[in-house]
Design a protein around this motif. Structure first.
Motif, PDB file in Angstrom:
ATOM      1  N   ARG A  83       0.830  -1.215   0.000  1.00  0.00           N
ATOM      2  CA  ARG A  83       0.000   0.000   0.000  1.00  0.00           C
ATOM      3  C   ARG A  83       0.861   1.260   0.000  1.00  0.00           C
ATOM      4  O   ARG A  83       0.558   2.227  -0.687  1.00  0.00           O
ATOM      5  CB  ARG A  83      -0.937   0.001   1.195  1.00  0.00           C
ATOM      6  CG  ARG A  83      -2.060  -0.981   1.052  1.00  0.00           C
ATOM      7  CD  ARG A  83      -3.030  -0.861   2.173  1.00  0.00           C
ATOM      8  NE  ARG A  83      -4.140  -1.769   1.974  1.00  0.00           N
ATOM      9  CZ  ARG A  83      -5.164  -1.852   2.773  1.00  0.00           C
ATOM     10  NH1 ARG A  83      -5.231  -1.077   3.848  1.00  0.00           N
ATOM     11  NH2 ARG A  83      -6.133  -2.700   2.534  1.00  0.00           N
ATOM     12  N   VAL A  84       1.933   1.243   0.768  1.00  0.00           N
ATOM     13  CA  VAL A  84       2.844   2.387   0.804  1.00  0.00           C
ATOM     14  C   VAL A  84       3.490   2.588  -0.561  1.00  0.00           C
ATOM     15  O   VAL A  84       3.562   3.708  -1.079  1.00  0.00           O
ATOM     16  CB  VAL A  84       3.907   2.213   1.912  1.00  0.00           C
ATOM     17  CG1 VAL A  84       5.036   3.212   1.757  1.00  0.00           C
ATOM     18  CG2 VAL A  84       3.266   2.333   3.282  1.00  0.00           C
ATOM     19  N   ALA A  85       3.946   1.499  -1.177  1.00  0.00           N
ATOM     20  CA  ALA A  85       4.590   1.602  -2.490  1.00  0.00           C
ATOM     21  C   ALA A  85       3.608   2.103  -3.542  1.00  0.00           C
ATOM     22  O   ALA A  85       3.967   2.921  -4.397  1.00  0.00           O
ATOM     23  CB  ALA A  85       5.157   0.251  -2.897  1.00  0.00           C
ATOM     24  N   HIS A  86       2.383   1.626  -3.485  1.00  0.00           N
ATOM     25  CA  HIS A  86       1.375   2.062  -4.452  1.00  0.00           C
ATOM     26  C   HIS A  86       1.085   3.556  -4.302  1.00  0.00           C
ATOM     27  O   HIS A  86       1.038   4.293  -5.293  1.00  0.00           O
ATOM     28  CB  HIS A  86       0.098   1.239  -4.262  1.00  0.00           C
ATOM     29  CG  HIS A  86      -0.954   1.499  -5.277  1.00  0.00           C
ATOM     30  ND1 HIS A  86      -0.866   1.047  -6.571  1.00  0.00           N
ATOM     31  CD2 HIS A  86      -2.118   2.188  -5.188  1.00  0.00           C
ATOM     32  CE1 HIS A  86      -1.930   1.435  -7.237  1.00  0.00           C
ATOM     33  NE2 HIS A  86      -2.711   2.135  -6.418  1.00  0.00           N
ATOM     34  N   LEU A  88       3.034   5.800  -2.913  1.00  0.00           N
ATOM     35  CA  LEU A  88       4.245   6.544  -3.246  1.00  0.00           C
ATOM     36  C   LEU A  88       4.430   6.640  -4.753  1.00  0.00           C
ATOM     37  O   LEU A  88       4.793   7.698  -5.278  1.00  0.00           O
ATOM     38  CB  LEU A  88       5.460   5.865  -2.597  1.00  0.00           C
ATOM     39  CG  LEU A  88       6.787   6.582  -2.698  1.00  0.00           C
ATOM     40  CD1 LEU A  88       6.717   7.927  -1.990  1.00  0.00           C
ATOM     41  CD2 LEU A  88       7.888   5.735  -2.093  1.00  0.00           C
ATOM     42  N   GLY A  89       4.162   5.549  -5.460  1.00  0.00           N
ATOM     43  CA  GLY A  89       4.292   5.558  -6.916  1.00  0.00           C
ATOM     44  C   GLY A  89       3.322   6.506  -7.588  1.00  0.00           C
ATOM     45  O   GLY A  89       3.635   7.137  -8.584  1.00  0.00           O
ATOM     46  N   ARG A  90       2.126   6.616  -7.038  1.00  0.00           N
ATOM     47  CA  ARG A  90       1.128   7.525  -7.590  1.00  0.00           C
ATOM     48  C   ARG A  90       1.264   8.940  -7.030  1.00  0.00           C
ATOM     49  O   ARG A  90       0.523   9.828  -7.423  1.00  0.00           O
ATOM     50  CB  ARG A  90      -0.272   7.014  -7.296  1.00  0.00           C
ATOM     51  CG  ARG A  90      -0.609   5.756  -8.031  1.00  0.00           C
ATOM     52  CD  ARG A  90      -1.991   5.320  -7.667  1.00  0.00           C
ATOM     53  NE  ARG A  90      -2.709   5.060  -8.898  1.00  0.00           N
ATOM     54  CZ  ARG A  90      -4.006   4.884  -8.978  1.00  0.00           C
ATOM     55  NH1 ARG A  90      -4.737   4.970  -7.892  1.00  0.00           N
ATOM     56  NH2 ARG A  90      -4.575   4.628 -10.116  1.00  0.00           N
ATOM     57  N   GLN A  91       2.167   9.115  -6.079  1.00  0.00           N
ATOM     58  CA  GLN A  91       2.396  10.383  -5.392  1.00  0.00           C
ATOM     59  C   GLN A  91       1.112  10.907  -4.757  1.00  0.00           C
ATOM     60  O   GLN A  91       0.808  12.090  -4.788  1.00  0.00           O
ATOM     61  CB  GLN A  91       3.005  11.413  -6.334  1.00  0.00           C
ATOM     62  CG  GLN A  91       4.391  11.032  -6.805  1.00  0.00           C
ATOM     63  CD  GLN A  91       5.020  12.070  -7.693  1.00  0.00           C
ATOM     64  OE1 GLN A  91       4.371  13.008  -8.136  1.00  0.00           O
ATOM     65  NE2 GLN A  91       6.298  11.892  -7.957  1.00  0.00           N
ATOM     66  N   GLN A  92       0.376   9.984  -4.147  1.00  0.00           N
ATOM     67  CA  GLN A  92      -0.833  10.340  -3.408  1.00  0.00           C
ATOM     68  C   GLN A  92      -0.463  10.388  -1.933  1.00  0.00           C
ATOM     69  O   GLN A  92      -0.537   9.397  -1.216  1.00  0.00           O
ATOM     70  CB  GLN A  92      -1.953   9.329  -3.679  1.00  0.00           C
ATOM     71  CG  GLN A  92      -2.436   9.352  -5.105  1.00  0.00           C
ATOM     72  CD  GLN A  92      -3.519   8.336  -5.355  1.00  0.00           C
ATOM     73  OE1 GLN A  92      -3.597   7.324  -4.680  1.00  0.00           O
ATOM     74  NE2 GLN A  92      -4.352   8.620  -6.343  1.00  0.00           N
ATOM     75  N   TRP A  93      -0.076  11.567  -1.507  1.00  0.00           N
ATOM     76  CA  TRP A  93       0.496  11.717  -0.174  1.00  0.00           C
ATOM     77  C   TRP A  93      -0.538  11.479   0.923  1.00  0.00           C
ATOM     78  O   TRP A  93      -0.197  11.024   2.018  1.00  0.00           O
ATOM     79  CB  TRP A  93       1.144  13.082  -0.053  1.00  0.00           C
ATOM     80  CG  TRP A  93       2.102  13.353  -1.179  1.00  0.00           C
ATOM     81  CD1 TRP A  93       1.992  14.340  -2.114  1.00  0.00           C
ATOM     82  CD2 TRP A  93       3.260  12.600  -1.525  1.00  0.00           C
ATOM     83  NE1 TRP A  93       3.016  14.248  -3.016  1.00  0.00           N
ATOM     84  CE2 TRP A  93       3.826  13.186  -2.677  1.00  0.00           C
ATOM     85  CE3 TRP A  93       3.869  11.475  -1.007  1.00  0.00           C
ATOM     86  CZ2 TRP A  93       4.961  12.711  -3.302  1.00  0.00           C
ATOM     87  CZ3 TRP A  93       5.028  11.002  -1.620  1.00  0.00           C
ATOM     88  CH2 TRP A  93       5.553  11.612  -2.747  1.00  0.00           C
ATOM     89  N   SER A  94      -1.808  11.761   0.649  1.00  0.00           N
ATOM     90  CA  SER A  94      -2.823  11.519   1.676  1.00  0.00           C
ATOM     91  C   SER A  94      -3.003  10.010   1.909  1.00  0.00           C
ATOM     92  O   SER A  94      -3.167   9.583   3.049  1.00  0.00           O
ATOM     93  CB  SER A  94      -4.154  12.169   1.274  1.00  0.00           C
ATOM     94  OG  SER A  94      -4.625  11.599   0.061  1.00  0.00           O
ATOM     95  N   LEU A  95      -2.968   9.219   0.844  1.00  0.00           N
ATOM     96  CA  LEU A  95      -3.056   7.767   1.002  1.00  0.00           C
ATOM     97  C   LEU A  95      -1.808   7.216   1.684  1.00  0.00           C
ATOM     98  O   LEU A  95      -1.882   6.269   2.455  1.00  0.00           O
ATOM     99  CB  LEU A  95      -3.244   7.078  -0.350  1.00  0.00           C
ATOM    100  CG  LEU A  95      -4.600   7.229  -1.024  1.00  0.00           C
ATOM    101  CD1 LEU A  95      -4.600   6.547  -2.384  1.00  0.00           C
ATOM    102  CD2 LEU A  95      -5.682   6.639  -0.142  1.00  0.00           C
TER     103      LEU A  95
END
Length: 101
Positions: A83-86, A88-95
């Motif tokens: 989940r963290v990698a996903h 981070l890859g999408r640059q969705q900082w809230s997630l």
């Protein structure tokens, strides 16, 4: 032919990526995957020779419980890491913040 252009575009050296190089780099992982079952087999053989059937039964029961707990813990860590990698890859900082909390 298109693969060679694509790999050179991202900076991959085709000569450095070959089956012998991959096999050589995978030797530590192979040794790591063989070490745990080999150590368990050696422990069980020594225990069987010195402790008898009741010691082997106790070892097997404890080993099953400990392995189950470790695998559940490992599963939870892997899920959080994915989940963290996903995020981070999408640059969705809230997630990313929600996955780490």
């Amino acid at each position: 032919m298109g693969d060679a252009k694509a790999s050179s575009a991202v900076g991959i050296d085709n000569k450095a990526v070959s089956v012998p190089v991959i096999m050589k780099m995978s030797v530590p992982a192979i040794v790591n995957n063989v070490a745990a079952p080999l150590a368990a087999a050696l422990q069980l053989s020594f225990l069987g020779h010195s402790g008898g059937a009741s010691a082997v039964a106790a070892y097997s029961a404890i080993n099953a419980v400990v392995s189950f707990v470790i695998n559940i813990s490992n599963f939870l860590v892997v899920v959080v890491m994915s989940r963290v990698a996903h995020a981070l890859g999408r640059q969705q900082w809230s997630l990313l913040g929600a996955a780490v909390r």
